[in-house]
Every structure is written in structure tokens, then in C-alpha cells.
Write an enzyme that holds these catalytic residues in place. Sequence first.
Site, short mmCIF file in Angstrom:
data_model
loop_
_atom_site.label_atom_id
_atom_site.label_comp_id
_atom_site.label_asym_id
_atom_site.label_seq_id
_atom_site.Cartn_x
_atom_site.Cartn_y
_atom_site.Cartn_z
N HIS A 60 0.90 -1.32 -0.13
CA HIS A 60 -0.12 0.17 -0.05
C HIS A 60 0.69 1.30 0.06
O HIS A 60 1.27 1.64 1.10
CB HIS A 60 -0.86 -0.13 1.27
CG HIS A 60 -2.15 1.09 1.14
ND1 HIS A 60 -3.27 0.74 1.88
CD2 HIS A 60 -2.08 2.02 0.43
CE1 HIS A 60 -3.81 1.81 1.58
NE2 HIS A 60 -3.30 2.91 0.77
N ARG A 64 1.88 8.62 -6.47
CA ARG A 64 1.41 10.02 -7.03
C ARG A 64 1.77 10.32 -8.71
O ARG A 64 1.45 11.47 -8.90
CB ARG A 64 1.86 11.37 -6.06
CG ARG A 64 1.51 11.21 -5.02
CD ARG A 64 0.26 11.17 -4.46
NE ARG A 64 0.00 11.39 -2.84
CZ ARG A 64 -1.04 10.82 -2.29
NH1 ARG A 64 -1.98 10.20 -3.03
NH2 ARG A 64 -1.11 11.11 -1.04
N ASN A 94 -5.04 6.04 -7.19
CA ASN A 94 -6.04 7.35 -6.97
C ASN A 94 -5.01 8.55 -7.43
O ASN A 94 -4.77 9.42 -6.72
CB ASN A 94 -6.30 7.60 -5.51
CG ASN A 94 -5.36 7.69 -4.59
OD1 ASN A 94 -4.15 7.22 -4.67
ND2 ASN A 94 -5.60 8.31 -3.39
N HIS A 179 -10.37 -0.13 1.04
CA HIS A 179 -10.21 1.15 2.09
C HIS A 179 -11.71 1.13 2.43
O HIS A 179 -12.57 1.27 1.50
CB HIS A 179 -9.84 2.32 1.15
CG HIS A 179 -10.17 3.66 1.95
ND1 HIS A 179 -9.31 4.52 2.24
CD2 HIS A 179 -11.27 4.05 2.26
CE1 HIS A 179 -9.79 5.49 2.81
NE2 HIS A 179 -10.89 5.51 2.70
N ASN A 279 -6.16 9.04 7.04
CA ASN A 279 -7.32 8.46 6.93
C ASN A 279 -7.10 7.00 6.81
O ASN A 279 -6.61 6.71 5.73
CB ASN A 279 -7.93 9.02 5.91
CG ASN A 279 -9.79 8.50 5.80
OD1 ASN A 279 -10.00 7.96 6.57
ND2 ASN A 279 -10.24 8.69 4.62
N ASP A 306 0.79 2.64 3.73
CA ASP A 306 0.02 3.83 3.07
C ASP A 306 0.66 5.14 3.03
O ASP A 306 0.21 6.12 3.27
CB ASP A 306 -1.36 3.82 4.09
CG ASP A 306 -2.57 4.78 3.52
OD1 ASP A 306 -2.21 5.03 2.19
OD2 ASP A 306 -3.34 5.13 4.14
N HIS A 310 2.59 14.37 0.86
CA HIS A 310 1.74 15.54 0.21
C HIS A 310 2.63 16.79 0.36
O HIS A 310 3.77 16.83 1.14
CB HIS A 310 0.47 15.91 1.41
CG HIS A 310 -0.53 14.87 1.08
ND1 HIS A 310 -1.51 14.90 0.00
CD2 HIS A 310 -1.10 13.86 1.94
CE1 HIS A 310 -2.00 13.80 0.03
NE2 HIS A 310 -2.09 13.21 1.11
N GLY A 325 -3.05 11.93 5.19
CA GLY A 325 -1.87 11.08 4.85
C GLY A 325 -0.60 11.44 5.33
O GLY A 325 -0.20 12.82 5.59
O1 DOR Z 1 -4.25 8.91 4.82
C1 DOR Z 1 -4.91 8.74 3.46
N1 DOR Z 1 -4.19 9.38 2.49
N2 DOR Z 1 -5.87 7.81 3.13
C2 DOR Z 1 -6.27 7.51 2.27
O2 DOR Z 1 -7.05 6.78 2.19
C3 DOR Z 1 -5.60 8.23 1.12
C4 DOR Z 1 -4.30 8.74 1.24
C5 DOR Z 1 -4.07 9.63 0.00
O3 DOR Z 1 -4.15 9.42 -1.08
O4 DOR Z 1 -3.16 10.42 0.63
ZN ZN Z 2 -6.98 4.03 2.34
ZN ZN Z 3 -3.94 4.81 0.88
#
Ligand code: DOR
Ligand code: ZN
Ligand code: ZN
Length: 425
Positions: A60, A64, A94, A179, A279, A306, A310, A325
Site C-alpha cells: 500500500h 502520485r 488514486n 479502503h 485516513n 499507506d 503531500h 496522509g
Molecule cells: O491518509 C490517507 N491518504 N488515506 C487515504 O485513504 C488516501 C491517502 C492519500 O491518497 O493521500
Molecule cells: Zn485508504
Molecule cells: Zn492509501
Amino acid sequence: MAILIKNGTILNPATQTNEVLDVLITDDTITRMAPSIDADGAEVIDATGCFVAPGFIDMHVHFRDPGQTAKEDIETGSRAAAHGGYTTVCAMPNTSPVIDCPELVHYVHNKAKEVGLCNVLQVGAMTDGMKGEKLSQLEPMIEAGIPAMSEDGKSVMNTNLFREALRVAAAHQIPVLSHCEDINLVDGGVMNAGPKAEALGIRGISNAVENIIEARDIMVAEETGATLHLCHCSTKESVDLIRCGKARGVKVSGEVCPHHFTLCDEDIPSAEDSNYKMNPPLRTAEDREALRKGLSEGVLEVISTDHAPHTEEEKARGFTKAPFGIVGVETAAALTYSELVLGGYLTPMQMMEKMSYNPARILGIDKGDISEGKVADVVIFDPNQTYEIHAADFHGKSKNMPFEGRKVTGAVVATILAGRVTYRR
Ligand code: DOR
Ligand code: ZN
Ligand code: ZN
């Protein structure tokens, strides 16, 4: 080209090997493991006092790429992963655009191969553009080599559509990485619901937001026969749900991220510090203890990161407005060793199981095993080094994480991908 790893303690979960052996790598393959090997001309790595294990596999990450490369890209993500001891990662879809067609899967796989620092396996989105309206090009993406499907970042809220996707997953025997978040129940929450959220004046996310969809997904997996892997489990109830699903014969597994077994909501220092915002959110100390026990007892089989980079600018917007995140691939092994092995929850062998062998098994890929004849994806981990985590030392593009200055024990000293050193401390 040959590499000789001398004197390390082999921890290979596939064979339950736990002994001091030398390892000879010839070209991309592990060719010999024995008490004392001599190999003229080989590059020697002294692993005295270190663990030698299968390269870590992260089920996971968010790299980006395409579209959000100010946060991370395939090269910096791969570099960060190698620094963290990873040889394989699953990249979530995503991105911008969302990975929902075979062309984009090929784009990532080709770029990752060019970079050559980590196997980046691109996961396919379950619905077109992750809009939750109609299925994506699942079969063409499976043909293109996705290891799994996922809508990570959200849940497919339409249960009938979710079930259709699971039928495809079951037919092609690829896992669904889920998720779990009931978007209607979130109700503007950004951290765990409870006294700490009230004290900080921040809206809360209750455990039910996650639990309800986990229960739903387990039932749909039972009905379709699909393999279901629950992402970033954060609640104590998630452990019970997985235990119950397994007892019913459902093919369900779960992962925990280092932040969820290390921190809890009480650690959030202020309503400004969004490095504690992810999240699902940091839960209570009681949830954290249930996750640790769940890992210890084997109900939870995987540790994933995860890794969610950012930009500084985005994360400076305060708790409510910043994106969810934190980055994770460069700290996961040290946090796992410090919190779970030294904390008495896992043996070193179990750590390696949850960071390489089990992910490979769930993904159905021939990795996570350093037996003779296997591809030489190897991590060398020194459990005796104690140091502080500093984002300035990271190889990834983003620095957003709540562990700045934290003292940890355990360092990746070398990462080897198919017989090539991709990181050396
Ligand atoms: O903390 C998170 N960041 N949870 C997610 O489900 C998405 C992820 C993100 O893409 O930044
Ligand atoms: Zn997630
Ligand atoms: Zn994730």
C-alpha cells in the site's frame, strides 16, 4: 556480477530458516546459502549482527504518478522505498488521472522498470475514474498485469457495483484491497471521534465509519468467493471482524500501518499539526493495543505503510483543511522493530513474515522468499542501531510525518533488488 553476504542471521519465513549463513548471489539469483562460502571476485557485504531477510513488500503506497508529481513520482518513490528496505510495492490508483485502464498500468510499469530501483506493481481502480458509477476496464487491466484492484481513498459505496467487481476479482483470482469508509457517516470528521477531538474542537470520525464497510466487504467476499484484503485497519472491532470472517472460511486478511500501532489520538499535539492527520485516523490507545495483539496473534497478517506524500504547502493548511496522509516507507521497518519486536508483540521472524512473506502470499506473487534459486530481492537489517528519525534524511519528495526526532532502533543497511544494490547505508 556476484554479491556475497557474510555472517548475517537469515530470517526466511517461507522455510522458517533462522540461522547464521552466508548468502551468494550470482547475477539476479540466490545461488547458495551455507555456513561459510568463499567466492572469488564477489562483492562482499559483511552482515555480522544483522538480519538477512526477503526484501520488504509494501501492499500500500501512493507514488502520485501520473499527475501529482510535486508530491512524489515513480523515481523518488522507488528511491524512498529502497531506502526503507522495500523491493516491491503496490501503488494505489488514486492518481491524476486515476489508473482505470491498461494504458496507464503500462505507463507506470514501464517507468518503474526504467528507474530500476523497486518493483512497482500498479493496482487498478475498481470503477471508472473512481467515481463509483461503473466498473473500470478491469479485465484489460488484469491482462496488463495489475496485481490487485482497489478504490483506495474511498469505498465503492454502491454495494451491488462492489459485488460485481468482486466477482471479476474472484474469477481472475486477484485480491481486492479495500479502503473501508462509509462516506455518509464521516459527516465532516477529520480525526478520531472522542474526548481528544472534543478538546481540540475538531470534528470526529467514529469507529463505525470503518467497521460498517469492513463487515459489508467481508460478507460480499463470502458471497462471491473473492480474496479480500482490508487496508489500514485502525479499530479494535476490525480485528474481531477479520477473526470472525476467517472462522467462517472467508478469504480475508488485514493490514496495519506503523502509525496506527505506534501512535494514538492522544498524541495529536494541536489542531494545527496535520502531520498527525491521516485516513483512517489515529484511534484510541485501546484500539492501538487491539491492533498490536491482532498482529501478535496472526489475525492481522500484514504491515503496510499507506505511504501518502503531500506537499508542505498542502500540509500547512491546519488539521481541518490539510489532506489526509503521511509518508511511511522510510520509517516502517524501524518503527515495526522498535514498537512490535522490542515491545514483545512480534518475533523478528514474524516481522519479516508481515513485511514480505505474507504480502507475497496474499498477492499470489513469487516473491518474499530467499531460498536458493529464487530472485535475489534481499534486505539487510541491523537491529542494533539506535538513531533519530529525521525527514531531512528521506529520499522521497515529501516530508509529512509525525515522527520527526523520534528515537528508534533498527536500520536498513542494504537493499538488493534482483542482485543489484539499490540502497546502502
Ligand atoms: O491518509 C490517507 N491518504 N488515506 C487515504 O485513504 C488516501 C491517502 C492519500 O491518497 O493521500
Ligand atoms: Zn485508504
Ligand atoms: Zn492509501
